[in-house]
Scaffold this active site. Sequence first.
Site, PDB file in Angstrom:
ATOM      1  N   ARG A  56       0.826  -1.207   0.000  1.00 43.70           N
ATOM      2  CA  ARG A  56       0.000   0.000   0.000  1.00 43.70           C
ATOM      3  C   ARG A  56       0.859   1.254   0.000  1.00 43.70           C
ATOM      4  O   ARG A  56       1.880   1.324   0.673  1.00 43.70           O
ATOM      5  CB  ARG A  56      -0.920   0.005   1.221  1.00 43.70           C
ATOM      6  N   ARG A  67     -11.471  12.626 -12.042  1.00 45.50           N
ATOM      7  CA  ARG A  67     -11.239  13.686 -11.049  1.00 45.50           C
ATOM      8  C   ARG A  67     -11.176  15.051 -11.726  1.00 45.50           C
ATOM      9  O   ARG A  67     -11.729  16.036 -11.221  1.00 45.50           O
ATOM     10  CB  ARG A  67      -9.927  13.424 -10.303  1.00 45.50           C
ATOM     11  N   HIS A  77       0.038   7.884 -14.630  1.00 40.05           N
ATOM     12  CA  HIS A  77      -0.929   8.010 -13.539  1.00 40.05           C
ATOM     13  C   HIS A  77      -0.136   8.440 -12.309  1.00 40.05           C
ATOM     14  O   HIS A  77       0.385   7.627 -11.568  1.00 40.05           O
ATOM     15  CB  HIS A  77      -1.630   6.674 -13.276  1.00 40.05           C
TER      16      HIS A  77
END
Length: 334
Positions: A101, A171, A195
């Site tokens: 993560r 977004r 990205h």
Amino acid sequence: MASTKGKLIHEMVPSKERDPPHSKVTIVGVGQVGMAAAISVLLRDLADELALVDVVEDRLKGEMMDLLHGSLFLKTAKIVADKDYSVTAGSRLVVVTAGARQQEGESRLNLVQRNVNIFKFIIPNIVKYSPNCILLVVSNPVDILTYVAWKLSGLPKHRVIGSGCNLDSARFRYLMSERLGVNSASCHGWIIGEHGDSSVPVWSGVNVAGVGLQSLNPDIGTPKDGEDWKSVHKQVVDSAYEVIKLKGYTSWAIGLSVADLAETILKNLRRVHPVSTHCKGQHGVHDDVFLSLPCVLGSEGITDIINQTLKKEEEAQVQKSAETLWNVQKELTF
């Protein structure tokens, strides 16, 4: 003596002879992103079977049970889960969300080698059981890991896709809509390239109802712009970091983005999405990298790349984005 089931049901076609699922989706990784993607796919009725895979058995079993307990409210016939990749056999679409993560303040690129090592185990197992699947990579840094997945899988490049800038563009359109007071579906704008921090806003193509904002404000997106539209792109870049700072991770928006891509692929809609694809030879990119470009998606994966008309400075930014990724990518060991 016949069982209750035997008394209730007269079998016409033996279960072993029945057709396999036609729209099986596998999600690898049942963390926050994986489960957000799973529920988004389920609520849009995109799969007739959903398979979940993870190395953490208790979490995996718990997530499967939680979904199964609510299966009355869903239209997906079968939900299965296992740490053994045989459960994924025959998938049409495999979504990879597994990986380390991203931490608060951590660049996506800093994640790379940790996640490459994880992919060395995941990707060969996916291809072993679903050699005809389309692979959708979501794990960060997504552009580099899509390249890694392509190399490890041996699949043709049109069947290895990164979620890329599909969410960045969403977004961007949301933030446009907030400024203009128009629904985001009617605000058109593209984020391409990496990205991440070096993504490229295509200001020359931003429009509402075909009216280009650059024709109304020639300085839009530049330091000269008195309305500071450039800050909109900065918000896009910073938004994930802000959400991570506030709640510890991102999940819902990327989960919805995954379902959006899954729908286009599984229903062969041939919609155009900014997703990460092999872009050597596009816009002056000379290295073997994956970046987001407008791609036509369908049941075969990426069938076409739209030749977007970019201004010189936008094309230069794409090349810089490619260079940023290549400088990390060339140091990888896998």
